[in-house]
Design a protein around this motif. Structure first.
Motif, PDB file in Angstrom:
ATOM      1  N   VAL A 158      33.679 -29.580 -12.918  1.00  0.00           N
ATOM      2  CA  VAL A 158      32.195 -29.748 -14.037  1.00  0.00           C
ATOM      3  C   VAL A 158      32.267 -28.232 -14.360  1.00  0.00           C
ATOM      4  N   ARG A 159      31.356 -28.303 -15.632  1.00  0.00           N
ATOM      5  CA  ARG A 159      30.940 -26.779 -16.040  1.00  0.00           C
ATOM      6  C   ARG A 159      29.799 -26.841 -16.678  1.00  0.00           C
ATOM      7  N   ILE A 160      29.209 -25.654 -16.208  1.00  0.00           N
ATOM      8  CA  ILE A 160      27.830 -25.808 -17.373  1.00  0.00           C
ATOM      9  C   ILE A 160      27.137 -24.059 -17.868  1.00  0.00           C
ATOM     10  N   GLY A 161      27.520 -25.003 -18.734  1.00  0.00           N
ATOM     11  CA  GLY A 161      26.615 -23.202 -19.548  1.00  0.00           C
ATOM     12  C   GLY A 161      25.976 -22.886 -19.346  1.00  0.00           C
ATOM     13  N   LEU A 162      25.020 -21.545 -19.274  1.00  0.00           N
ATOM     14  CA  LEU A 162      24.324 -20.946 -19.359  1.00  0.00           C
ATOM     15  C   LEU A 162      23.608 -20.136 -20.416  1.00  0.00           C
ATOM     16  N   ASP A 163      24.244 -20.142 -21.359  1.00  0.00           N
ATOM     17  CA  ASP A 163      23.816 -18.998 -22.404  1.00  0.00           C
ATOM     18  C   ASP A 163      22.926 -20.257 -23.109  1.00  0.00           C
ATOM     19  N   TRP A 164      20.926 -19.439 -23.213  1.00  0.00           N
ATOM     20  CA  TRP A 164      20.366 -19.632 -23.833  1.00  0.00           C
ATOM     21  C   TRP A 164      20.726 -19.745 -25.146  1.00  0.00           C
ATOM     22  N   ALA A 165      20.385 -20.852 -25.906  1.00  0.00           N
ATOM     23  CA  ALA A 165      20.161 -20.974 -27.575  1.00  0.00           C
ATOM     24  C   ALA A 165      19.868 -19.215 -28.001  1.00  0.00           C
ATOM     25  N   LEU A 166      20.651 -19.033 -29.177  1.00  0.00           N
ATOM     26  CA  LEU A 166      20.279 -17.308 -29.705  1.00  0.00           C
ATOM     27  C   LEU A 166      19.170 -17.594 -30.446  1.00  0.00           C
ATOM     28  N   ASP A 167      18.656 -18.722 -30.566  1.00  0.00           N
ATOM     29  CA  ASP A 167      17.277 -19.215 -31.377  1.00  0.00           C
ATOM     30  C   ASP A 167      16.424 -19.345 -30.919  1.00  0.00           C
ATOM     31  N   ALA A 168      16.651 -19.548 -29.373  1.00  0.00           N
ATOM     32  CA  ALA A 168      15.311 -20.113 -28.622  1.00  0.00           C
ATOM     33  C   ALA A 168      14.150 -20.001 -28.311  1.00  0.00           C
ATOM     34  N   GLN A 169      14.027 -18.521 -28.708  1.00  0.00           N
ATOM     35  CA  GLN A 169      12.477 -17.445 -29.018  1.00  0.00           C
ATOM     36  C   GLN A 169      11.905 -18.337 -30.321  1.00  0.00           C
ATOM     37  N   GLY A 170      12.707 -18.817 -31.171  1.00  0.00           N
ATOM     38  CA  GLY A 170      12.418 -18.418 -32.635  1.00  0.00           C
ATOM     39  C   GLY A 170      11.657 -17.471 -32.881  1.00  0.00           C
ATOM     40  N   ASP A 171      10.820 -16.987 -34.329  1.00  0.00           N
ATOM     41  CA  ASP A 171      10.277 -16.006 -34.277  1.00  0.00           C
ATOM     42  C   ASP A 171       9.745 -15.253 -33.755  1.00  0.00           C
ATOM     43  N   VAL A 172       8.735 -15.335 -32.439  1.00  0.00           N
ATOM     44  CA  VAL A 172       8.474 -14.668 -31.593  1.00  0.00           C
ATOM     45  C   VAL A 172       8.933 -14.403 -30.554  1.00  0.00           C
ATOM     46  N   ALA A 189       8.134 -23.231 -17.420  1.00  0.00           N
ATOM     47  CA  ALA A 189       6.570 -22.480 -17.388  1.00  0.00           C
ATOM     48  C   ALA A 189       6.666 -22.332 -19.268  1.00  0.00           C
ATOM     49  N   TYR A 190       7.807 -21.318 -19.762  1.00  0.00           N
ATOM     50  CA  TYR A 190       7.911 -21.070 -21.058  1.00  0.00           C
ATOM     51  C   TYR A 190       7.782 -23.074 -22.056  1.00  0.00           C
ATOM     52  N   SER A 191       8.956 -23.760 -21.511  1.00  0.00           N
ATOM     53  CA  SER A 191       9.243 -25.083 -22.586  1.00  0.00           C
ATOM     54  C   SER A 191       7.496 -25.717 -22.343  1.00  0.00           C
ATOM     55  N   LYS A 192       6.909 -25.261 -21.324  1.00  0.00           N
ATOM     56  CA  LYS A 192       6.018 -26.273 -21.557  1.00  0.00           C
ATOM     57  C   LYS A 192       4.464 -25.456 -22.428  1.00  0.00           C
ATOM     58  N   LEU A 193       4.568 -24.311 -22.871  1.00  0.00           N
ATOM     59  CA  LEU A 193       3.697 -23.526 -23.551  1.00  0.00           C
ATOM     60  C   LEU A 193       3.821 -24.188 -25.578  1.00  0.00           C
ATOM     61  N   SER A 194       2.483 -23.771 -25.621  1.00  0.00           N
ATOM     62  CA  SER A 194       2.588 -24.222 -27.318  1.00  0.00           C
ATOM     63  C   SER A 194       3.209 -22.531 -28.054  1.00  0.00           C
TER      64      SER A 194
END
Length: 322
Positions: A55-69, A208-213
């Motif tokens: 089983v293989r699991i990637g650990l990289d967050w998307a490069l654009d995960a934080q959008g423009d902020v 916590a971050y995923s729950k922020l507006s």
């Protein structure tokens, strides 16, 4: 190998250098630091013992995960996608700050602040080619790509542990995660800590971050200084890291509690003193879920930083393999 590193009480190695340094341990021109602990025998043992199911699991967050902020005022990821007519062919160009998503901090990122030196005494002038110094690639992250960061990884799921035990937590306030708590997590998980391990701490930041507006993120970005929970700055934490790990990181933006509550930062010691890679903003959510499912929090870790001579930081390109 563990008996070949100096005792914590014997630091600093270079008595003329800054506190806690291990300068010269692997030679004055070394650029691998604690990655020297990942010997072929340690990597081979990790592969034999940790790879059991494939089983293989990637650990990289998307490069654009934080959008423009992104936090810390870093530049956002941008993709330019274009066709190459008349062929049915596409190319794209990426521009981004190497620390706007998952990253390894390299040895050019953070030095001793008062002494103004990086690992093995490298100076800003040597890095930037100023004041009569020739610009070089010394301490560049590209040196790590030659063999990668490969070995046994362990996840200490502090987030799951503290929820279970009802410990309060705010990812966006300055608070330290103690050595005692990390050891308690390892004990409850049944996770043995071995010399040369790559440590990953799930603090709960991603949850916590995923729950922020967006408006909440924008408001948090205006704080000066920015504040985050992370591992504590203490002699006990410094000793814990020195005695066990080849690299250390987590899911939070600063790894250590930010801003530091001491007269020093762990970044100075880990990067500037030992050459220990610091991982930040790793996406550990799927990893934590699988670890809980199989009741095993150790795995074979592969990570190849980008081969950029003179680079400061890099996406980890990391996989956990079970």
């Amino acid at each position: 190998m563990a008996d070949k590193i100096p005792k914590f009480s014997d630091l600093p190695v270079d008595k003329n250098g800054p506190h806690h340094n291990a300068w010269g341990l692997y030679g004055k021109d070394d650029q691998l630091g604690t990655l020297n602990r990942l010997t072929p025998n340690i990597v081979l043992s990790a592969s034999r013992n940790e790879i059991q199911t494939g089983v293989r699991i990637g650990l990289d967050w998307a490069l654009d995960a934080q959008g423009d902020v992104p936090f810390f005022g870093r530049q956002a990821f941008h993709q330019e996608l274009y066709q190459k007519p008349p062929r049915i062919v596409n190319d794209d160009v990426w521009t981004f700050n190497t620390q706007s998503s998952s990253q390894w901090d390299g040895l050019r990122h953070f030095g001793y602040q008062k002494e103004a030196v990086f690992y093995n005494g490298v100076t800003m002038d040597e890095i930037h080619g100023r004041n009569g110094k020739e610009k070089s690639c010394v301490n560049g992250i590209g040196a790590w790509s030659k063999q990668g960061i490969v070995g046994r990884g362990i996840l200490l799921d502090y987030h799951a542990w503290r929820v279970k035990h009802g410990k309060e937590y705010n990812a966006f306030e300055t608070k330290g995660i103690s050595v005692e708590d990390l050891k308690a997590v390892a004990k409850e998980q049944g996770t043995e800590i071995k010399f040369g391990d790559v440590l990953l701490v799930r603090s709960g930041y991603m949850d916590a971050y995923s729950k922020l507006s967006r408006s909440e993120i924008e408001q948090l970005r205006t704080k000066q200084p920015l504040t985050f929970t992370g591992v504590e700055q203490s002699e006990a934490m410094i000793q814990f890291l020195w005695e066990h790990f080849s690299a250390a990181g987590g899911d939070h933006p600063s790894f250590e509690a930010w801003p530091t509550q001491k007269e020093y930062a762990l970044h100075e010691i880990m990067l500037g003193g030992w050459g220990m890679p610091i991982g930040e903003l790793f996406d550990l959510e799927a990893l934590a879920e699988h670890c809980e499912e199989v009741k095993r929090w150790s795995f074979f870790l592969t990570s190849e930083p980008c081969n950029v001579p003179g680079g400061v930081a890099s996406p980890p390109n990391a996989l956990a393999i079970f």
